[in-house]
Design a protein around this motif. Structure first.
Motif, PDB file in Angstrom:
ATOM      1  N   ASP A 159       5.129  51.591  14.783  1.00 13.08           N
ATOM      2  CA  ASP A 159       3.937  50.745  14.763  1.00 13.08           C
ATOM      3  C   ASP A 159       4.328  49.311  14.418  1.00 13.08           C
ATOM      4  O   ASP A 159       5.472  49.024  14.069  1.00 13.08           O
ATOM      5  N   ASN A 177       2.879  48.051   8.004  1.00 14.43           N
ATOM      6  CA  ASN A 177       1.802  48.822   8.611  1.00 14.43           C
ATOM      7  C   ASN A 177       1.822  50.255   8.086  1.00 14.43           C
ATOM      8  O   ASN A 177       2.804  50.977   8.234  1.00 14.43           O
ATOM      9  N   GLU A 178       0.706  50.654   7.470  1.00 13.51           N
ATOM     10  CA  GLU A 178       0.574  52.009   6.945  1.00 13.51           C
ATOM     11  C   GLU A 178      -0.376  52.847   7.792  1.00 13.51           C
ATOM     12  O   GLU A 178      -0.765  53.945   7.394  1.00 13.51           O
ATOM     13  N   GLY A 179      -0.759  52.346   8.964  1.00 13.08           N
ATOM     14  CA  GLY A 179      -1.623  53.088   9.877  1.00 13.08           C
ATOM     15  C   GLY A 179      -3.076  52.702   9.767  1.00 13.08           C
ATOM     16  O   GLY A 179      -3.558  52.295   8.702  1.00 13.08           O
ATOM     17  N   LYS A 180      -3.793  52.807  10.889  1.00 15.27           N
ATOM     18  CA  LYS A 180      -5.223  52.542  10.955  1.00 15.27           C
ATOM     19  C   LYS A 180      -5.573  51.148  10.438  1.00 15.27           C
ATOM     20  O   LYS A 180      -6.535  50.967   9.673  1.00 15.27           O
TER      21      LYS A 180
END
Length: 526
Positions: A433, A457-460
């Motif tokens: 990501d 970036n840790e998602g969502k």
């Protein structure tokens, strides 16, 4: 009510009591009238502000600045642009003769006022009454970790200049060299591995004005763009030229002069004739333009937007019709992002996709597909504070605008960052990501190490912020990301720019004594 006052009231005569009631009613009525008059005056001032401010740009809401900044900074400049001559004001005061001449030709300060002084006073009262007493604070955001587990930092010094003034960083993948521009009209060519020592500096070019952009056409010499005057200026001294000491046989070197404070350019075949064209951002100051030259020929100029503030362009096929379109960030007064759809034969149709307040401070953008849907999203920074309102603004920061697949963009994420100047999205940690590297240039931070922020970036669309103590040693105007050491991951290099010794002195008072031109962040991988 105290007991002695109650007793006193019991002995007053009916007549006196009645007289007091009448006076109280008058006082109450008078106060209500004053409040009503004040409300009417404020409403009238708002309507006048909407009428005159919105004629040039989006209406700036009062809460964007504090009372003092409105009254002493922004509004006096607006008055001059409306043809009003306030006491002690001189629109051309303290300018050089060359700058005064350039501005006087633009007629940006009308001789005839557009409104009366009473109307102007109503506008000022409106902002005085409705703006906050102090700048509004930032919204809560994750705490910044002051270390970079993924990177190690090292400083680079390229010359004996006491004040770093880096204006350009651009990596040439073909030659594995980094080009570094300097405000003292120098362009350094570095070995891309960025290792200190004798082999670091490969070449030095001396140019007429500070370089701001460069590209590397295939099988040809680089083309470099210069700005003319780095500080806000309306003199047209920019230049686009081929970077070579002598023309090669059969070559056709570029040499286009007289550009309006040019800051960035891109190349592509915009009119479908099989030849590359030059698309240039002439930021200017009070005047500027977005324009292109057919086949890099200065006699074949096409103006797309005759307004100042063109900051960055990207060429991409947004509507998937196999013709190159243009996206531009306009970062002065009428701040906005527009797409120019290619209609063929060198014709374009504009669609404004984002509009901002003139105080927004747009500074940079890039196209990135954050949600992997095949459509380009916008990563944008706003933090430019080189204007009449140099205060911390809670709406400065880094933003992601997602594309709805029809080139309508909606803000999906915001990270508050005073003075945000640039952001790059790359998969720095190789986890599939996009992370973000961001710089803050247009502010004097209480925590100068946060002039650089790495957002993992840790998602969502959730990001964790990091900084590094070494980032306190500069003001990072420029940034480049590439695999400089060629080990399979993406590194970062930051370029420092101090506009004055005073800016360096502020850091000296914080105990900072090292001022490198470049800060290299070597990616160590997972």
């Amino acid at each position: 009510m105290p007991a002695f006052k109650i007793g006193l009231l019991l002995f007053v005569s009916l007549g006196v009591a009645s007289f007091s009631d009448i006076e109280m009613n008058r006082s109450t009525t008078g106060g209500a009238k004053k409040e009503a008059m004040s409300a009417d005056s404020t409403a009238a001032g708002k309507q006048l502000a909407i009428r005159y401010c919105s004629s040039c740009h989006l209406f700036p809401e009062p809460e964007l600045l504090d009372k003092k900044t409105w009254v002493t900074g922004v509004l006096p400049n607006m008055a001059m642009r409306l043809g009003l001559k306030l006491p002690g004001q001189d629109s051309l005061r303290s300018l050089s003769l060359e700058e005064e001449k350039a501005i006087s030709q633009l007629t940006i300060y009308p001789e005839t006022p557009a409104l009366s002084m009473d109307e102007w006073s109503a506008i000022v009262r409106y902002y005085e009454r409705t703006a906050p007493a102090e700048p509004l604070p930032q919204k809560p955001h994750p705490t910044v970790t002051n270390q970079l587990p993924l990177f190690t930092a090292k400083e680079l010094v390229l010359s004996d200049k006491p004040v770093p003034q880096t204006t350009l960083l651009k990596y040439d993948k073909t030659t594995a060299q980094l080009y570094v521009g300097d405000a003292q009209n120098a362009l350094y060519v570095l070995d891309g591995k960025l290792q200190p020592g004798e082999g670091l500096l490969k070449d030095t070019w001396w140019i007429d004005t500070p370089p701001t952009d460069i590209d590397f056409p295939k099988n040809a010499a680089p083309r470099v763009l210069t700005i003319g005057i780095f500080s806000p200026s309306d003199q047209q001294l920019g230049r686009l030229m081929t970077l070579e000491r002598s023309a090669k046989p059969g070559s056709n070197p570029v040499n286009i002069k007289g550009l309006p404070r040019s800051v960035q350019f891109a190349s592509g075949d915009l009119n479908g004739d099989g030849k590359d064209d030059a698309l240039i951002c002439g930021f200017g100051n009070n005047a500027g333009k977005l324009f292109w030259y057919d086949n890099f020929e200065p006699t074949k100029e096409h103006v797309l937007k005759a307004l100042p503030g063109a900051r960055k362009v990207e060429i991409a096929d947004f509507n998937h019709d196999k013709k190159p379109d243009i996206m531009v960030l306009m970062a002065q007064a009428r701040e906005e992002v527009s797409i120019f759809y290619n209609q063929g034969n060198g014709q374009f149709k504009e669609k404004t996709v984002l509009r901002f307040s003139p105080l927004f401070g747009s500074s940079y953008f890039e196209l990135v597909d954050f949600n992997k849907d095949g459509f380009q999203d916008i990563l944008l920074t706003n933090g430019d504070n080189w204007d009449y309102s140099a205060i911390n603004k809670n709406y400065h920061g880094v933003r992601i605008y997602l594309n709805d697949r029809k080139d309508n963009f909606k803000e999906a994420w915001f990270y508050p960052m005073y003075g945000a100047s640039k952001a790059l999205a790359r998969d720095f940690d190789n986890d599939g990501d996009l992370d973000i590297a961001a710089t803050s240039f247009y502010t004097n931070l209480a925590q100068p190490e946060q002039g650089f922020i790495y957002l993992a970036n840790e998602g969502k669309l959730t990001f964790k912020p990091f900084s590094t103590p070494e980032a306190a040693n500069g003001k990072w105007l420029t940034m480049e990301a590439a695999d400089f050491d060629q080990d399979g991951d993406i590194d970062i290099v930051l370029g420092s720019y101090f506009h004055s010794l005073g800016e360096m002195t502020q850091l000296l008072f914080k105990g900072i004594t090292s001022f490198p031109q470049l800060l290299v962040l070597e990616n160590q991988g997972k």
